[in-house]
Design a protein around this motif. Structure first.
Motif, PDB file in Angstrom:
ATOM      1  N   MET A  46      12.022  -8.065 -53.495  1.00 37.03           N
ATOM      2  CA  MET A  46      10.943  -8.545 -52.635  1.00 37.03           C
ATOM      3  C   MET A  46      11.546  -8.805 -51.258  1.00 37.03           C
ATOM      4  N   VAL A  47      10.904  -8.300 -50.222  1.00 31.10           N
ATOM      5  CA  VAL A  47      11.420  -8.454 -48.866  1.00 31.10           C
ATOM      6  C   VAL A  47      10.466  -9.314 -48.055  1.00 31.10           C
ATOM      7  N   CYS A  48      11.036 -10.209 -47.288  1.00 28.10           N
ATOM      8  CA  CYS A  48      10.260 -11.102 -46.435  1.00 28.10           C
ATOM      9  C   CYS A  48      10.936 -11.173 -45.073  1.00 28.10           C
ATOM     10  N   GLU A  49      10.146 -11.094 -44.025  1.00 28.70           N
ATOM     11  CA  GLU A  49      10.685 -11.247 -42.675  1.00 28.70           C
ATOM     12  C   GLU A  49      10.382 -12.652 -42.168  1.00 28.70           C
ATOM     13  N   VAL A  50      11.363 -13.229 -41.477  1.00 28.90           N
ATOM     14  CA  VAL A  50      11.176 -14.499 -40.790  1.00 28.90           C
ATOM     15  C   VAL A  50      10.984 -14.139 -39.321  1.00 28.90           C
ATOM     16  N   VAL A  51       9.902 -14.628 -38.743  1.00 31.92           N
ATOM     17  CA  VAL A  51       9.580 -14.289 -37.356  1.00 31.92           C
ATOM     18  C   VAL A  51       9.476 -15.552 -36.514  1.00 31.92           C
ATOM     19  N   ASP A  52       9.675 -15.371 -35.195  1.00 29.41           N
ATOM     20  CA  ASP A  52       9.536 -16.498 -34.275  1.00 29.41           C
ATOM     21  C   ASP A  52       8.091 -16.595 -33.788  1.00 29.41           C
TER      22      ASP A  52
END
Length: 163
Positions: free
Chosen positions: A128-134
């Protein structure tokens, strides 16, 4: 009992927001859909989660993604399954300055894939891939988690004995 409580999205959101590892790190569940297929998590930027470079502490970014996919799947699939993180990898793209967000989605076709892959009692290890964004929507980190999913023993099909 805990699984039953956490299957209610309002209770699950409150419990996670009061959970010391989240609360103490400035992590907050902002949204959790009624069907547990969507979740948004925010990480506050404050003096206690800055690193030596004055950017977000990578451990806090990692922690904001830690229990989310397993808990969402536990609520969706129910108490018949063992579900937990098996391994994880984080790729830091750029320093996280300011508030950060992570969004999690589970599609119905993935739930069907889990059920099919585990129906004979086999373990399933999806990534499972998750991006952390600003706050500007730019990717700060990409986190890949490998899950362990398997039917609990009492729900596995009976194995035929060798003749």
């Amino acid at each position: 009992m805990v699984q039953k409580l956490l299957s209610n999205p309002g209770v699950a959101k409150l419990a996670l927001n009061l959970w010391p590892p989240f609360w103490g790190s400035g992590i907050k569940i902002k949204r959790l859909s009624k069907d547990f297929t969507h979740c948004e998590v925010a990480l506050r930027f404050s003096w206690w989660n800055k690193n030596a470079n004055r950017s977000q502490f990578g451990g806090a970014m990692f922690a904001m993604t830690d229990p989310i996919y397993p808990l969402m799947l536990m609520a969706i699939l129910g108490s018949r399954y063992h579900i937990w993180d098996k391994s994880a990898h984080i790729d830091f793209i750029k320093p996280g300055m300011g508030k950060l967000y992570a969004r999690f989605h589970i599609e119905e076709r993935f739930v069907r894939e889990v059920r099919m892959a585990t129906e004979a009692g086999e373990k399933f290890n999806p990534k499972m891939v998750c991006e952390v964004v600003d706050e500007q929507g730019e990717v700060v980190a990409c986190i890949e988690r490998t899950l362990y999913i398997r039917l609990k023993r009492r729900f596995r099909p009976a194995q035929e004995e060798a003749a």
